[in-house]
Design a protein around this motif. Sequence first.
Motif, PDB file in Angstrom:
ATOM      1  N   ASP A   1      76.211 -66.597 134.778  1.00  0.00           N
ATOM      2  CA  ASP A   1      75.167 -66.969 134.573  1.00  0.00           C
ATOM      3  C   ASP A   1      74.575 -66.560 133.878  1.00  0.00           C
ATOM      4  O   ASP A   1      73.820 -65.614 133.063  1.00  0.00           O
ATOM      5  N   ARG A   2      73.188 -67.716 132.746  1.00  0.00           N
ATOM      6  CA  ARG A   2      72.410 -67.749 132.197  1.00  0.00           C
ATOM      7  C   ARG A   2      70.818 -67.594 132.491  1.00  0.00           C
ATOM      8  O   ARG A   2      70.625 -67.300 133.792  1.00  0.00           O
ATOM      9  N   LYS A   3      71.177 -66.685 131.931  1.00  0.00           N
ATOM     10  CA  LYS A   3      68.828 -66.513 131.973  1.00  0.00           C
ATOM     11  C   LYS A   3      68.294 -66.763 131.367  1.00  0.00           C
ATOM     12  O   LYS A   3      68.376 -68.042 130.026  1.00  0.00           O
ATOM     13  N   ALA A   4      66.922 -67.511 131.949  1.00  0.00           N
ATOM     14  CA  ALA A   4      65.763 -67.829 131.590  1.00  0.00           C
ATOM     15  C   ALA A   4      65.328 -67.740 130.281  1.00  0.00           C
ATOM     16  O   ALA A   4      65.563 -65.868 130.518  1.00  0.00           O
TER      17      ALA A   4
ATOM     18  N   GLU B   1      85.115 -57.969 131.159  1.00  0.00           N
ATOM     19  CA  GLU B   1      83.374 -58.179 131.413  1.00  0.00           C
ATOM     20  C   GLU B   1      82.516 -57.416 130.424  1.00  0.00           C
ATOM     21  O   GLU B   1      81.792 -57.733 129.872  1.00  0.00           O
ATOM     22  N   GLY B   2      82.948 -56.369 129.517  1.00  0.00           N
ATOM     23  CA  GLY B   2      82.761 -56.011 128.593  1.00  0.00           C
ATOM     24  C   GLY B   2      82.496 -56.627 127.689  1.00  0.00           C
ATOM     25  O   GLY B   2      81.523 -56.883 126.881  1.00  0.00           O
ATOM     26  N   LEU B   3      83.412 -57.010 127.483  1.00  0.00           N
ATOM     27  CA  LEU B   3      83.520 -58.619 126.501  1.00  0.00           C
ATOM     28  C   LEU B   3      82.527 -60.120 126.683  1.00  0.00           C
ATOM     29  O   LEU B   3      82.564 -60.502 125.760  1.00  0.00           O
TER      30      LEU B   3
ATOM     31  N   THR C   1      73.968 -62.992 133.085  1.00  0.00           N
ATOM     32  CA  THR C   1      74.715 -61.738 134.124  1.00  0.00           C
ATOM     33  C   THR C   1      75.561 -61.899 134.549  1.00  0.00           C
ATOM     34  O   THR C   1      76.066 -63.479 134.324  1.00  0.00           O
ATOM     35  N   VAL C   2      76.364 -60.959 134.573  1.00  0.00           N
ATOM     36  CA  VAL C   2      78.000 -61.457 134.452  1.00  0.00           C
ATOM     37  C   VAL C   2      78.321 -60.789 136.088  1.00  0.00           C
ATOM     38  O   VAL C   2      77.886 -59.440 136.672  1.00  0.00           O
ATOM     39  N   SER C   3      78.497 -61.093 137.276  1.00  0.00           N
ATOM     40  CA  SER C   3      79.043 -60.594 138.644  1.00  0.00           C
ATOM     41  C   SER C   3      80.797 -60.936 138.509  1.00  0.00           C
ATOM     42  O   SER C   3      81.171 -61.856 138.253  1.00  0.00           O
TER      43      SER C   3
END
Length: 182
Positions: free
Chosen positions: A178-181, A144-146, A159-161
């Motif tokens: 998900d790409r942020k707007a 996740e950090g990578l 954002t990563v979940s």
Amino acid sequence: MKGLVFTEFLEFVETQMGADMVDAIIDDCELSTGGAYTAVGTYPFSELRDLLLAVVKRSGAEPGDLLRAFGHKLCSTFASGYGQYFDSAGSLFQLLASIDDHIHVEVRKLYPDAELPSMRIAGRSSDQMLLDYRSERGLEALAEGLIEATSNYYREPVTVSTTQMSDADGEFVRFTIDRKAA
């Protein structure tokens, strides 16, 4: 596990917590190597786990937080040492899509004994990627950090979940990216 991960982890600990912490965690652990690693060597994963747990015990840090932060540092190392993969991919989603079928293939050519996680695309649109991470080592926070650091590299905020999943092949973690707007 490749020595590069060990050398980078110890450098990360030294940068974040000081050389005394590195000496202390090495002393805390019964390491077959005595804590001496080279970037090109191969070492038991159990030693990395023991070093991580020693840092957690001494610092009070959460293991997931520590691994995520280490993932950010490791991304910087990968980007400077293996920039051609970052450059040829050109974007976060393209790089992630190339991990199993391209990058890990090249790693196995250099290091046939490398034990790599599996990272398969489970779904993808222009704004979202579902990435299934399988590893017996439980380093999904490092992955996740990578991912987060790679999004920073490309200046593509995401954002990563994570979701724990299982199927006929066993348990895995699904990253929803998900790409942020803009």
